[in-house]
Design a protein around this motif. Structure first.
Motif, PDB file in Angstrom:
ATOM      1  N   LYS A   1       7.752  -5.271   3.599  1.00  0.00           N
ATOM      2  CA  LYS A   1       8.020  -4.058   3.120  1.00  0.00           C
ATOM      3  C   LYS A   1       9.018  -3.753   2.022  1.00  0.00           C
ATOM      4  O   LYS A   1       8.908  -3.060   0.847  1.00  0.00           O
ATOM      5  N   ARG A  35       8.650  -2.861  -2.034  1.00  0.00           N
ATOM      6  CA  ARG A  35       9.327  -1.632  -2.441  1.00  0.00           C
ATOM      7  C   ARG A  35      10.270  -1.989  -3.642  1.00  0.00           C
ATOM      8  O   ARG A  35      10.379  -1.395  -4.696  1.00  0.00           O
ATOM      9  N   HIS A  36      11.133  -3.085  -3.425  1.00  0.00           N
ATOM     10  CA  HIS A  36      12.305  -3.531  -4.243  1.00  0.00           C
ATOM     11  C   HIS A  36      11.689  -4.557  -5.176  1.00  0.00           C
ATOM     12  O   HIS A  36      12.538  -4.731  -6.296  1.00  0.00           O
ATOM     13  N   GLY A  65       7.273  -3.521  -6.501  1.00  0.00           N
ATOM     14  CA  GLY A  65       7.018  -1.924  -7.013  1.00  0.00           C
ATOM     15  C   GLY A  65       5.843  -1.273  -6.722  1.00  0.00           C
ATOM     16  O   GLY A  65       5.325  -0.806  -7.703  1.00  0.00           O
ATOM     17  N   GLU A 107       2.749   1.373  -5.617  1.00  0.00           N
ATOM     18  CA  GLU A 107       2.687   2.573  -5.562  1.00  0.00           C
ATOM     19  C   GLU A 107       3.119   3.321  -3.990  1.00  0.00           C
ATOM     20  O   GLU A 107       2.940   2.443  -3.169  1.00  0.00           O
ATOM     21  N   GLU A 108       3.432   4.605  -4.246  1.00  0.00           N
ATOM     22  CA  GLU A 108       3.923   5.183  -3.053  1.00  0.00           C
ATOM     23  C   GLU A 108       2.826   5.198  -1.757  1.00  0.00           C
ATOM     24  O   GLU A 108       3.250   5.104  -0.717  1.00  0.00           O
ATOM     25  N   ASP A 109       1.549   5.415  -2.228  1.00  0.00           N
ATOM     26  CA  ASP A 109       0.566   5.681  -1.103  1.00  0.00           C
ATOM     27  C   ASP A 109       0.427   4.394  -0.341  1.00  0.00           C
ATOM     28  O   ASP A 109       0.302   4.011   0.857  1.00  0.00           O
ATOM     29  N   THR A 110       0.413   3.125  -1.395  1.00  0.00           N
ATOM     30  CA  THR A 110       0.511   1.840  -0.637  1.00  0.00           C
ATOM     31  C   THR A 110       1.656   1.388   0.170  1.00  0.00           C
ATOM     32  O   THR A 110       1.828   0.999   1.148  1.00  0.00           O
ATOM     33  N   LEU A 111       2.913   2.008  -0.310  1.00  0.00           N
ATOM     34  CA  LEU A 111       3.931   1.568   0.288  1.00  0.00           C
ATOM     35  C   LEU A 111       4.054   2.243   1.637  1.00  0.00           C
ATOM     36  O   LEU A 111       4.380   1.825   2.871  1.00  0.00           O
ATOM     37  N   GLU A 112       3.407   3.559   1.846  1.00  0.00           N
ATOM     38  CA  GLU A 112       3.062   4.343   3.165  1.00  0.00           C
ATOM     39  C   GLU A 112       2.287   3.748   4.152  1.00  0.00           C
ATOM     40  O   GLU A 112       2.408   3.817   5.172  1.00  0.00           O
ATOM     41  N   ARG A 118       4.652   1.155   5.620  1.00  0.00           N
ATOM     42  CA  ARG A 118       5.326   1.589   6.375  1.00  0.00           C
ATOM     43  C   ARG A 118       4.502   1.913   7.789  1.00  0.00           C
ATOM     44  O   ARG A 118       5.410   1.831   8.951  1.00  0.00           O
TER      45      ARG A 118
END
Length: 581
Positions: free
Chosen positions: A313, A317-318, A321, A323-328, A331
């Motif tokens: 994760k 994220r860092h 980079g 996308e937000e939906d992929t990061l969610e 998570r």
């Protein structure tokens, strides 16, 4: 819910045709070929082992493979036996299983007359104690099977390992086989006429991780870039981490990436597809690798698996980079894999239960003095010097439960401060500490005396020259490797006490002993262990002092009872007196 019967649960796991210790005892007692005294001794040894394991012999398998790992954890101090008595019990139990055909007989060099070739080789190593000890049993094994010296190969070593595995009840076979390989190759290099074929070492462990060289160069380069950034090489860079990671943490992050990449490849991903870290943290790839790790762990999550997921994760994220939906999605994977453990692991809680017994507390607290007394019998011996070194290390851990990396790197000039009047302090700057907290702990006079004795009489035996390191390398500059020092401490603690204690457990022991005496005293524990947050301390040790708190409460109630009871009896007497005519 009905409580689980541990004995019934163990009995249910036995194969239908398994021979139990009770059956082995019956066979021994019915064996007319054995003398009556020998029957009694062998049967007694098997019964003693059952008592030591805390189970009836009717449910314990008479199996070397099952018994060995459990017998390794037995110690005469914990059983109330002498060391000699425990050795005799294990020897007789081994003899009983071999007599019944339940364990292999491992030949020594005098079991069968040796061939002229083997006699020559046995004579060549007889005057070299290390070679003789390492090879005598192996020579006997080869002679018994009719294997000639020039025919010894890795297959011979594997067969020898199998024989030891099925014949030794106490000692682990792998270290003995590794010693044979080491001594055989040493003899091949130093003794004229010895077979020139070198033997290969057994694999140290079964690991699923692929070698780094198996991954594409672009993937390896991307890993290096990520870890270089985490190291905080440029604190003013825009992407610099808020808190640079220590070398040990960077090494752990590298292992987590390697583990996830290897698991993904075992699960079906082509290694050529891993061109960079972006591929590794794609949700589909992530589920593939983590799913393989879960199946390897019995479809249960663990702290290690959850750690791999959270490392991915952070990567996504860092570094990548995403996308937000992929990061969610990532998570959500991490939330599902969180084992939800609070506080100490079950293994550490189990090991701490050893110290519910005040006798075990005394054994540990008295151990430094006991080791130093052993060392002082032969102060010029390297073995004695190592005992003195271990005594000092344990004494420091009892007074100042620091982490292993800081312990191994103690410098006598920088970290042992004697310029504060009568007191001596252990002082370590925050930049050297994992959680960036200064360490400044006064040392008891008894600990300082052990330290001075070690520095004055023993450290020169271990160091190749003048040194400021408290725990110097035996060969070369620098301090002893933390892992070696940790193994040394763990080994000596078990040798003399039978307690299973690794270096980090000293921190938990300190917390337990203080909280047992002072339930709820988390602030002192926090300061002693250098936790930056009280939440860390409470989360780790919550409930640890539950039994002690109950005992304190009982003592308070008993004290109130003792104070109230006399007054109550006085009122009853006065009331009775008024009623008298």
């Amino acid at each position: 819910m009905k409580p689980i019967d541990a004995n019934a649960a163990l009995a249910a796991t036995l194969p239908a045709n398994a021979v139990t210790l009770a059956e082995a005892i019956e066979r021994i007692m019915a064996d007319a070929e054995l003398a009556a005294t020998r029957r009694r001794d062998l049967a007694s040894a098997l019964r003693t082992i059952a008592r030591a394991l805390g189970r009836p012999p009717q449910i314990l398998p008479a199996s070397v493979h099952w018994l060995r790992p459990r017998l390794e954890r037995l110690h005469h101090e914990q059983l109330g036996l002498s060391a000699k008595r425990l050795r005799n019990v294990v020897s007789d139990a081994t003899a009983a299983l071999r007599h019944l055909g339940l364990a292999q007989q491992v030949a020594r060099d005098n079991v069968k007359p040796l061939s002229p070739q083997w006699m020559s080789m046995a004579a060549a190593v007889r005057d070299v104690p290390a070679l003789h000890r390492g090879l005598s049993r192996f020579i006997g094994f080869c002679a018994r099977l009719g294997i000639q010296p020039n025919d010894v190969s890795d297959e011979t070593v594997a067969a020898y390992h199998t024989a030891l595995d099925e014949g030794l009840l106490l000692k682990r076979p792998r270290p003995l086989v590794q010693l044979v390989v080491l001594r055989w190759n040493e003899a091949a290099a130093t003794i004229p006429g010895w077979p020139t074929r070198r033997l290969g070492r057994l694999d140290a462990r079964d690991t699923y991780c692929l070698n780094w060289d198996a991954f594409p160069a672009s993937f390896q380069a991307d890993v290096d870039r990520w870890l270089h950034r985490l190291s905080g090489h440029d604190l003013l860079a825009n992407d610099a981490p808020d808190k640079p990671l220590s070398p040990a943490t960077l090494k752990h992050r590298r292992h987590q990436i390697r583990a996830l990449a290897s698991a993904s490849c075992h699960a079906g991903l082509s290694v050529d597809q891993l061109v960079d870290l972006g591929v590794l943290v794609e949700p589909a790839t992530l589920r593939l690798g983590l799913g393989w790790l879960l199946s390897r762990n019995g479809n249960r999550s663990s702290g290690a698996i959850h750690g791999v997921a959270t490392a991915a994760k952070a990567l996504a994220r860092h570094h990548v980079g995403v996308e937000e939906d992929t990061l969610e999605q990532i998570r959500d994977i991490c939330r599902k894999l969180d084992p939800g453990s609070i506080g100490l692991t079950e293994k550490n809680r189990t090991r701490l239960r050893q110290f519910d017994d005040s006798r075990n507390v005394a054994l540990l607290l008295e151990l430094p003095d006991r080791l130093m007394r052993e060392a002082q019998t032969r102060p010029s011996s390297p073995r004695s010097a190592l005992k003195a070194q271990t005594a000092v290390a344990i004494a420091l851990l009892l007074m100042a439960p620091i982490r292993l990396r800081n312990l191994a790197a103690i410098d006598l000039d920088r970290h042992i401060c004697r310029d504060r009047g009568a007191e001596t302090f252990l002082v370590i700057d925050r930049v050297e500490v994992k959680n960036r907290q200064d360490i400044e702990i006064p040392l008891a006079a008894q600990t300082v005396a052990l330290l001075d004795s070690y520095v004055s009489h023993f450290i020169s035996v271990l160091a190749p020259g003048p040194t400021n390191w408290l725990f110097p390398r035996r060969h070369g500059d620098g301090h002893k490797a933390p892992g070696h020092l940790g193994d040394q401490i763990k080994r000596e603690v078990f040798r003399l006490t039978g307690l299973e204690v690794h270096v980090h457990l000293f921190r938990h022991i300190a917390a337990k002993l203080y909280l047992d005496a002072n339930p709820g005293g988390y602030e002192v524990v926090r300061r002693l262990l250098g936790h930056s947050s009280m939440d860390t301390t409470v989360r780790a040790y919550t409930g640890l002092e539950g039994a002690a708190a109950a005992r304190h409460f009982d003592a308070v109630i008993e004290d109130v009872r003792q104070r109230v009871a006399p007054a109550r009896r006085g009122k009853v007497r006065r009331r009775t007196a008024r009623r008298q005519p």
